[in-house]
Design a protein around this motif. Sequence first.
Motif, PDB file in Angstrom:
ATOM      1  N   THR A 401       1.223  -1.063   0.237  1.00 27.04           N
ATOM      2  CA  THR A 401      -0.265   0.155   0.017  1.00 27.04           C
ATOM      3  C   THR A 401       1.001   1.074   0.021  1.00 27.04           C
ATOM      4  O   THR A 401       0.673   1.721  -0.839  1.00 27.04           O
ATOM      5  CB  THR A 401      -0.837  -0.267   1.632  1.00 27.04           C
ATOM      6  N   LEU A 402       1.940   1.017   0.534  1.00 21.70           N
ATOM      7  CA  LEU A 402       2.445   2.619   0.957  1.00 21.70           C
ATOM      8  C   LEU A 402       3.659   2.530  -0.255  1.00 21.70           C
ATOM      9  O   LEU A 402       4.316   3.656  -1.294  1.00 21.70           O
ATOM     10  CB  LEU A 402       3.748   2.471   2.186  1.00 21.70           C
ATOM     11  N   ARG A 403       3.751   1.678  -0.817  1.00 23.60           N
ATOM     12  CA  ARG A 403       4.625   1.663  -2.203  1.00 23.60           C
ATOM     13  C   ARG A 403       3.482   2.391  -3.492  1.00 23.60           C
ATOM     14  O   ARG A 403       4.190   2.998  -4.166  1.00 23.60           O
ATOM     15  CB  ARG A 403       4.695   0.106  -3.063  1.00 23.60           C
ATOM     16  N   LEU A 404       2.372   1.882  -3.224  1.00 23.53           N
ATOM     17  CA  LEU A 404       1.861   2.570  -4.362  1.00 23.53           C
ATOM     18  C   LEU A 404       1.095   3.281  -4.421  1.00 23.53           C
ATOM     19  O   LEU A 404       0.443   4.399  -5.639  1.00 23.53           O
ATOM     20  CB  LEU A 404       0.422   1.164  -4.819  1.00 23.53           C
ATOM     21  N   TYR A 405       0.691   4.388  -2.298  1.00 22.81           N
ATOM     22  CA  TYR A 405       0.193   5.217  -2.497  1.00 22.81           C
ATOM     23  C   TYR A 405       0.904   6.360  -1.757  1.00 22.81           C
ATOM     24  O   TYR A 405       0.440   6.253  -0.408  1.00 22.81           O
ATOM     25  CB  TYR A 405      -1.574   5.288  -2.130  1.00 22.81           C
ATOM     26  N   PRO A 406       2.258   6.504  -2.261  1.00 28.17           N
ATOM     27  CA  PRO A 406       2.700   7.150  -1.132  1.00 28.17           C
ATOM     28  C   PRO A 406       2.491   8.974  -0.570  1.00 28.17           C
ATOM     29  O   PRO A 406       1.590   9.523  -2.056  1.00 28.17           O
ATOM     30  CB  PRO A 406       4.348   7.822  -1.657  1.00 28.17           C
ATOM     31  N   THR A 407       2.722   9.129   0.748  1.00 29.54           N
ATOM     32  CA  THR A 407       1.503   9.969   1.001  1.00 29.54           C
ATOM     33  C   THR A 407       2.067  11.676   0.555  1.00 29.54           C
ATOM     34  O   THR A 407       0.127  11.803   0.146  1.00 29.54           O
ATOM     35  CB  THR A 407       1.514  10.600   1.930  1.00 29.54           C
ATOM     36  N   ILE A 408       3.067  11.560  -0.031  1.00 26.48           N
ATOM     37  CA  ILE A 408       4.025  12.796  -0.600  1.00 26.48           C
ATOM     38  C   ILE A 408       3.956  12.342  -1.797  1.00 26.48           C
ATOM     39  O   ILE A 408       5.312  11.780  -2.142  1.00 26.48           O
ATOM     40  CB  ILE A 408       4.890  13.706   0.008  1.00 26.48           C
ATOM     41  N   PRO A 409       3.483  12.403  -3.600  1.00 22.70           N
ATOM     42  CA  PRO A 409       3.639  11.586  -3.883  1.00 22.70           C
ATOM     43  C   PRO A 409       4.852  11.692  -5.148  1.00 22.70           C
ATOM     44  O   PRO A 409       5.344  11.211  -6.043  1.00 22.70           O
ATOM     45  CB  PRO A 409       1.897  11.685  -5.441  1.00 22.70           C
ATOM     46  N   SER A 410       4.861  13.383  -4.655  1.00 25.29           N
ATOM     47  CA  SER A 410       6.091  14.100  -5.711  1.00 25.29           C
ATOM     48  C   SER A 410       7.120  15.044  -4.754  1.00 25.29           C
ATOM     49  O   SER A 410       5.742  15.694  -4.198  1.00 25.29           O
ATOM     50  CB  SER A 410       5.644  14.575  -7.587  1.00 25.29           C
ATOM     51  N   SER A 411       7.771  15.630  -5.022  1.00 24.68           N
ATOM     52  CA  SER A 411       8.411  16.344  -4.423  1.00 24.68           C
ATOM     53  C   SER A 411       9.618  17.341  -5.118  1.00 24.68           C
ATOM     54  O   SER A 411      10.683  16.502  -5.867  1.00 24.68           O
ATOM     55  CB  SER A 411       9.326  15.974  -2.776  1.00 24.68           C
TER      56      SER A 411
END
Length: 543
Positions: A401-411
Amino acid sequence: MESPGLIHVFGFALVESAMSFYFLPQYFPVYTLSAKFLFFVLVNFSIFTFYHLIIYPFFRSPLRHLPKPPMGFIPIIGHGGMMFERPPGSAHVRLMKETPNDGIIYFRSFLHQDRLLLTSPAAHAEVLVHNSYDFEKPPWVRRFLRQFLGDGLLLIEGDEHRHQRKQIMPAFNFRHIKELYPIFWSKSIELCEVVKAELWDRTDKVLEMNHFATKVTLDIIGLAGLGRDIASLRSSDDELIKNYEEILEPTPEKGLYFVLHLLMPVWLIKALPWKLNERTRITTGELKRICGEFLMEKKSRMKMENEEHLDILGLMIRSNNFSDEGLVHQLLTFLAAGHETTSSALTWATHLLAMNIDIQTLLRAEIHKNIPNPKALSDTGFDIPAVLESLPYLNAVCNETLRLYPTIPSSGRLAIRDTTILNTFVPKGTVVYITPWAINRAPHLWGPDAEEFKPERWIDSNTGKSNYMGGAESNYSFLTFLHGPRSCIGEKFARAELRALVAVFVGNFEWEMADKNEVVQAGGTITCKPINGMKLRLRPAEW
């Protein structure tokens, strides 16, 4: 080297107009000094614009020889349209697939500004670890986030960041996280009790999961971070929940609001007759007020009580390294980041398990087999961490889950000095994109099934135990929490919290999507959330 900035346009114009007025009047016989100044400003600005739009990016940039996207470039706009694609990072997945590269892709954003997209573990290791202090969050991003987070650990840079992280780190060490597991477990049980009560009054048995995920994670960070039970699970009208949900709810208007902060000066945006400006001012003001009240209450209790306060705020107060204003800023950061990471992950976990009922069933069987009585884990003598951390399928589902939906998708990161990435010269002022959404789904790192939900990739096929690399060859293939000195300080906290929440929720309920044909879309500006919420149809499971 880039050409001088806009301030030099006016400086040169002033010198040029004075020289032409006093020494070359025959060439400008009818111009006043002010007219000559405006004339040279126009000429210099035209040269400046032509240089930055055409000459520098296409003929002088030291990055121009790097691999570039084969399509999608629009004059003036460049590849800037990617900023509007949701979720942030989805366009970068496409770039990685379409552009052969050796770890870096070069593209041009609005007004042809240089941008770099990192695509390899080695490139991320250099930016995040080996040369981490050559790069900072761009000042325009920090200005936007400061409205909501204050000057907490997430936004400060340089020596101040090193100092604060060192002071706060003891609150997140492995031993302290183990001591917090009973809080995670008891609040997870309370979540299920509240959900069951809510379902009792609903004939359709449909629940919007994200709302309850926000409530339970705020309660957990309240107890673990402030030593205070916010009790939002039991409150139907909680002001913290209202403010955070208003700020974090993904809408196109908020997406535009964020993008404009990247392109325009703040004073101009605030001058616009835009209702969102006023709502932002009110909600951020309320959050600062609430955090200030939490701090005063905490200090008062610490004076009255003799017991040791092991929560994050108590440890920071006892360190005497933070002013009251500094503590309020840290609270703003920890309340927001501390609940949003796990709230988002729990919401997406329920979605993925709703879409994969067979995986949900397997996970429930593992939990029921290893935890026959969930109330037994509330006993102070029970080693909750040992049980939850030993369940391979539970940890696999959480990791996937953490792999597919990172809380901060881009930085983004801004090079604050001339530096290098993979022996490539990177000039000061270059923006570099670190995109967990793209890296975590990159086929060249995770295989052709990179975008599929496959928890078994995190289980060793020979031993049946957890595989902590997920089959990837480098830990830099997983960027949800980043790495290095700017990595998420609360990673162990978030992982432990998610384990408990998923285990208790799966043990107590069976569920499916309320609308089986719904295509859930990920959105948001900074964080990754379902655009229209997460509506699930639940029924109690016998435990």
